[in-house]
Design a protein around this motif. Sequence first.
Motif, PDB file in Angstrom:
ATOM      1  N   GLY A  88       0.760  -1.021   0.161  1.00 36.74           N
ATOM      2  CA  GLY A  88       0.341   0.205   0.174  1.00 36.74           C
ATOM      3  C   GLY A  88       1.039   1.671  -0.112  1.00 36.74           C
ATOM      4  O   GLY A  88       2.287   1.176  -0.033  1.00 36.74           O
ATOM      5  N   ASN A  89      -0.040   2.240  -0.074  1.00 43.71           N
ATOM      6  CA  ASN A  89       0.738   3.433   0.121  1.00 43.71           C
ATOM      7  C   ASN A  89      -0.278   4.229   0.806  1.00 43.71           C
ATOM      8  O   ASN A  89      -1.025   4.605   1.987  1.00 43.71           O
ATOM      9  CB  ASN A  89       0.855   4.422  -1.130  1.00 43.71           C
ATOM     10  N   PHE A  90       0.598   5.266   1.870  1.00 40.62           N
ATOM     11  CA  PHE A  90       0.252   7.198   2.349  1.00 40.62           C
ATOM     12  C   PHE A  90       0.323   7.511   1.699  1.00 40.62           C
ATOM     13  O   PHE A  90       0.691   8.193   0.993  1.00 40.62           O
ATOM     14  CB  PHE A  90       0.991   6.774   3.694  1.00 40.62           C
ATOM     15  N   ILE A  91      -0.480   9.496   1.597  1.00 42.65           N
ATOM     16  CA  ILE A  91      -0.382  10.225   1.326  1.00 42.65           C
ATOM     17  C   ILE A  91      -1.681  10.836   2.522  1.00 42.65           C
ATOM     18  O   ILE A  91      -2.205  10.973   3.252  1.00 42.65           O
ATOM     19  CB  ILE A  91      -1.213  10.024  -0.179  1.00 42.65           C
ATOM     20  N   GLN A  92      -0.777  12.561   2.912  1.00 40.73           N
ATOM     21  CA  GLN A  92      -0.911  13.471   3.497  1.00 40.73           C
ATOM     22  C   GLN A  92      -1.686  14.226   2.841  1.00 40.73           C
ATOM     23  O   GLN A  92      -1.750  15.098   1.589  1.00 40.73           O
ATOM     24  CB  GLN A  92       0.023  13.396   4.880  1.00 40.73           C
ATOM     25  N   LYS A  93      -2.938  15.039   3.382  1.00 38.17           N
ATOM     26  CA  LYS A  93      -3.499  15.944   2.707  1.00 38.17           C
ATOM     27  C   LYS A  93      -4.332  17.201   3.852  1.00 38.17           C
ATOM     28  O   LYS A  93      -5.233  16.095   4.185  1.00 38.17           O
ATOM     29  CB  LYS A  93      -4.357  15.521   1.734  1.00 38.17           C
ATOM     30  N   ASN A  94      -4.152  18.573   4.459  1.00 37.55           N
ATOM     31  CA  ASN A  94      -5.483  18.366   5.011  1.00 37.55           C
ATOM     32  C   ASN A  94      -5.222  18.505   6.425  1.00 37.55           C
ATOM     33  O   ASN A  94      -5.715  17.938   7.262  1.00 37.55           O
ATOM     34  CB  ASN A  94      -6.564  18.729   5.121  1.00 37.55           C
ATOM     35  N   ALA A  95      -3.259  17.783   6.606  1.00 35.35           N
ATOM     36  CA  ALA A  95      -3.091  16.678   8.180  1.00 35.35           C
ATOM     37  C   ALA A  95      -3.962  16.074   8.701  1.00 35.35           C
ATOM     38  O   ALA A  95      -3.264  15.088   9.137  1.00 35.35           O
ATOM     39  CB  ALA A  95      -3.892  17.891   9.152  1.00 35.35           C
ATOM     40  N   ASN A  96      -4.595  15.550   7.078  1.00 32.05           N
ATOM     41  CA  ASN A  96      -5.171  14.000   7.548  1.00 32.05           C
ATOM     42  C   ASN A  96      -4.219  13.017   6.998  1.00 32.05           C
ATOM     43  O   ASN A  96      -2.963  13.418   6.163  1.00 32.05           O
ATOM     44  CB  ASN A  96      -6.165  13.524   6.793  1.00 32.05           C
ATOM     45  N   LEU A  97      -4.181  11.682   7.500  1.00 33.87           N
ATOM     46  CA  LEU A  97      -3.780  10.872   6.935  1.00 33.87           C
ATOM     47  C   LEU A  97      -4.270   9.362   6.026  1.00 33.87           C
ATOM     48  O   LEU A  97      -5.191   8.593   6.593  1.00 33.87           O
ATOM     49  CB  LEU A  97      -1.968  10.294   7.500  1.00 33.87           C
ATOM     50  N   TRP A  98      -4.631   8.902   4.997  1.00 37.09           N
ATOM     51  CA  TRP A  98      -4.798   8.004   4.114  1.00 37.09           C
ATOM     52  C   TRP A  98      -4.196   7.123   4.067  1.00 37.09           C
ATOM     53  O   TRP A  98      -2.912   7.224   3.113  1.00 37.09           O
ATOM     54  CB  TRP A  98      -5.580   8.250   2.729  1.00 37.09           C
ATOM     55  N   ARG A  99      -4.408   5.808   3.848  1.00 30.26           N
ATOM     56  CA  ARG A  99      -3.546   4.822   3.527  1.00 30.26           C
ATOM     57  C   ARG A  99      -4.832   3.741   2.546  1.00 30.26           C
ATOM     58  O   ARG A  99      -5.759   3.410   2.838  1.00 30.26           O
ATOM     59  CB  ARG A  99      -3.023   4.341   4.776  1.00 30.26           C
ATOM     60  N   PHE A 100      -3.488   3.207   1.740  1.00 35.86           N
ATOM     61  CA  PHE A 100      -4.842   2.424   1.152  1.00 35.86           C
ATOM     62  C   PHE A 100      -4.384   1.383   0.375  1.00 35.86           C
ATOM     63  O   PHE A 100      -2.914   0.934   0.139  1.00 35.86           O
ATOM     64  CB  PHE A 100      -5.336   3.065  -0.540  1.00 35.86           C
ATOM     65  N   ASP A 101      -4.585  -0.204   1.074  1.00 31.84           N
ATOM     66  CA  ASP A 101      -3.551  -1.415   0.843  1.00 31.84           C
ATOM     67  C   ASP A 101      -4.896  -2.059   0.111  1.00 31.84           C
ATOM     68  O   ASP A 101      -5.684  -2.562  -0.229  1.00 31.84           O
ATOM     69  CB  ASP A 101      -3.381  -1.982   2.123  1.00 31.84           C
ATOM     70  N   ASN A 158     -15.672 -12.441  -5.712  1.00 34.37           N
ATOM     71  CA  ASN A 158     -15.290 -12.566  -4.061  1.00 34.37           C
ATOM     72  C   ASN A 158     -13.491 -13.284  -4.624  1.00 34.37           C
ATOM     73  O   ASN A 158     -13.042 -13.919  -4.086  1.00 34.37           O
ATOM     74  CB  ASN A 158     -16.323 -13.891  -3.874  1.00 34.37           C
ATOM     75  N   SER A 159     -12.963 -12.480  -5.041  1.00 35.08           N
ATOM     76  CA  SER A 159     -11.696 -12.739  -5.060  1.00 35.08           C
ATOM     77  C   SER A 159     -10.383 -11.956  -4.767  1.00 35.08           C
ATOM     78  O   SER A 159     -10.886 -10.762  -3.797  1.00 35.08           O
ATOM     79  CB  SER A 159     -11.692 -13.526  -7.328  1.00 35.08           C
ATOM     80  N   TYR A 160      -9.891 -11.100  -5.872  1.00 31.20           N
ATOM     81  CA  TYR A 160      -8.538 -10.050  -6.061  1.00 31.20           C
ATOM     82  C   TYR A 160      -8.893  -9.422  -6.054  1.00 31.20           C
ATOM     83  O   TYR A 160      -9.497  -8.504  -7.411  1.00 31.20           O
ATOM     84  CB  TYR A 160      -7.572 -10.839  -7.237  1.00 31.20           C
ATOM     85  N   ASP A 161      -8.974  -8.262  -5.414  1.00 20.40           N
ATOM     86  CA  ASP A 161      -9.141  -6.678  -5.493  1.00 20.40           C
ATOM     87  C   ASP A 161      -8.171  -5.964  -5.170  1.00 20.40           C
ATOM     88  O   ASP A 161      -7.263  -5.896  -3.771  1.00 20.40           O
ATOM     89  CB  ASP A 161     -10.687  -6.498  -5.026  1.00 20.40           C
ATOM     90  N   ARG A 162      -7.316  -4.921  -5.874  1.00 22.29           N
ATOM     91  CA  ARG A 162      -6.060  -4.516  -5.308  1.00 22.29           C
ATOM     92  C   ARG A 162      -6.355  -3.131  -5.365  1.00 22.29           C
ATOM     93  O   ARG A 162      -6.929  -1.923  -7.157  1.00 22.29           O
ATOM     94  CB  ARG A 162      -5.130  -5.426  -6.252  1.00 22.29           C
ATOM     95  N   CYS A 163      -5.378  -2.073  -4.786  1.00 19.00           N
ATOM     96  CA  CYS A 163      -5.950  -0.677  -4.798  1.00 19.00           C
ATOM     97  C   CYS A 163      -4.502   0.199  -5.329  1.00 19.00           C
ATOM     98  O   CYS A 163      -3.721  -0.881  -5.232  1.00 19.00           O
ATOM     99  CB  CYS A 163      -5.859   0.367  -3.435  1.00 19.00           C
ATOM    100  N   SER A 164      -4.680   0.362  -6.557  1.00 17.62           N
ATOM    101  CA  SER A 164      -3.110   1.132  -7.264  1.00 17.62           C
ATOM    102  C   SER A 164      -2.964   2.297  -7.129  1.00 17.62           C
ATOM    103  O   SER A 164      -1.997   3.636  -7.273  1.00 17.62           O
ATOM    104  CB  SER A 164      -3.315   1.205  -8.917  1.00 17.62           C
ATOM    105  N   ALA A 165      -4.256   3.437  -6.832  1.00 24.04           N
ATOM    106  CA  ALA A 165      -4.063   5.055  -6.997  1.00 24.04           C
ATOM    107  C   ALA A 165      -4.915   5.921  -5.832  1.00 24.04           C
ATOM    108  O   ALA A 165      -5.921   5.034  -5.658  1.00 24.04           O
ATOM    109  CB  ALA A 165      -3.626   5.481  -8.393  1.00 24.04           C
ATOM    110  N   VAL A 166      -5.002   6.609  -5.161  1.00 27.27           N
ATOM    111  CA  VAL A 166      -5.670   7.241  -4.222  1.00 27.27           C
ATOM    112  C   VAL A 166      -6.043   9.200  -4.905  1.00 27.27           C
ATOM    113  O   VAL A 166      -4.862   8.966  -5.064  1.00 27.27           O
ATOM    114  CB  VAL A 166      -5.113   7.000  -2.920  1.00 27.27           C
ATOM    115  N   ALA A 167      -6.508   9.211  -4.117  1.00 27.80           N
ATOM    116  CA  ALA A 167      -6.557  11.010  -4.643  1.00 27.80           C
ATOM    117  C   ALA A 167      -7.463  11.284  -3.189  1.00 27.80           C
ATOM    118  O   ALA A 167      -8.483  11.237  -3.056  1.00 27.80           O
ATOM    119  CB  ALA A 167      -6.314  10.944  -5.969  1.00 27.80           C
ATOM    120  N   VAL A 168      -7.603  12.947  -3.120  1.00 27.48           N
ATOM    121  CA  VAL A 168      -8.178  13.551  -2.008  1.00 27.48           C
ATOM    122  C   VAL A 168      -8.607  14.488  -2.689  1.00 27.48           C
ATOM    123  O   VAL A 168      -7.566  15.353  -2.712  1.00 27.48           O
ATOM    124  CB  VAL A 168      -7.724  13.494  -0.698  1.00 27.48           C
TER     125      VAL A 168
END
Length: 230
Positions: free
Chosen positions: A21-34, A74-84
């Motif tokens: 996964g990855n972490f991104i920060q915006k407006n003092a909050n932190l998001w993680r997607f895995d 009900n099988s593979y689900d994968r996160c690759s990108a995130v934006a806020v």
Amino acid sequence: MVKTGFGGSLIRTFTAGMIHGNFIQKNANLWRFDSCLASRPGSLLFDPKETCTTVKYNANGAEQWVKKFHGSANSYDRCSAVAVEGGYVYVAGQSASTGTYGDYVTIKYNAGTGAQEWASIYSGSGGYLDAATGLALDGTGNVYVAGYAYVSENSTSNTYLATIKYNSGGTQQWASHSEYPAGGMFALAYIAFSPADASVMVAGSVSVGAGADFGLMKYDTTDGSQEWAR
């Protein structure tokens, strides 16, 4: 974990056990997607059912909410990108739908509550493997995703660079497919919105025979027409 970037910059990319996964920060909050594999009770093996998981932390690192997305197969689900943006979190990746190996999935969450606003699926041709690997926003609620999709078009079938536009409600506006001139297969794509001329730029890596190459495309955001390719 130590925060090292500000204003939406990438905080950390990691591979730990079966979690990616990855972490991104915006407006003092932190998001993680895995993409996480769930362990089987009483077993050291892992269940081959990945979930696309999004986690919000506040500025002090306290977990605010956790949301998991699992496709109809009900099988593979994968996160690759995130934006806020504008009080919402957008996640793109790959989801296994019934009857397919994998499709694009784009998800919109309420950043405050974690409530899912919508999830949109895009599938190429024949139920083959498709995956979104890049995501961009234009500041007005529209969402652009790019990746690779197996497409039958113009009497040929190949793995194309596929770019999709959704409006703020998750309705697909257009889908553009770009084949590499040398007939290679796209394997990864990144996308960015250009406010200067309301266009999107997509860069992708391409496998050509035993080698590799790089492709760059520019699209008009109004109708998805390709303006040029390099």
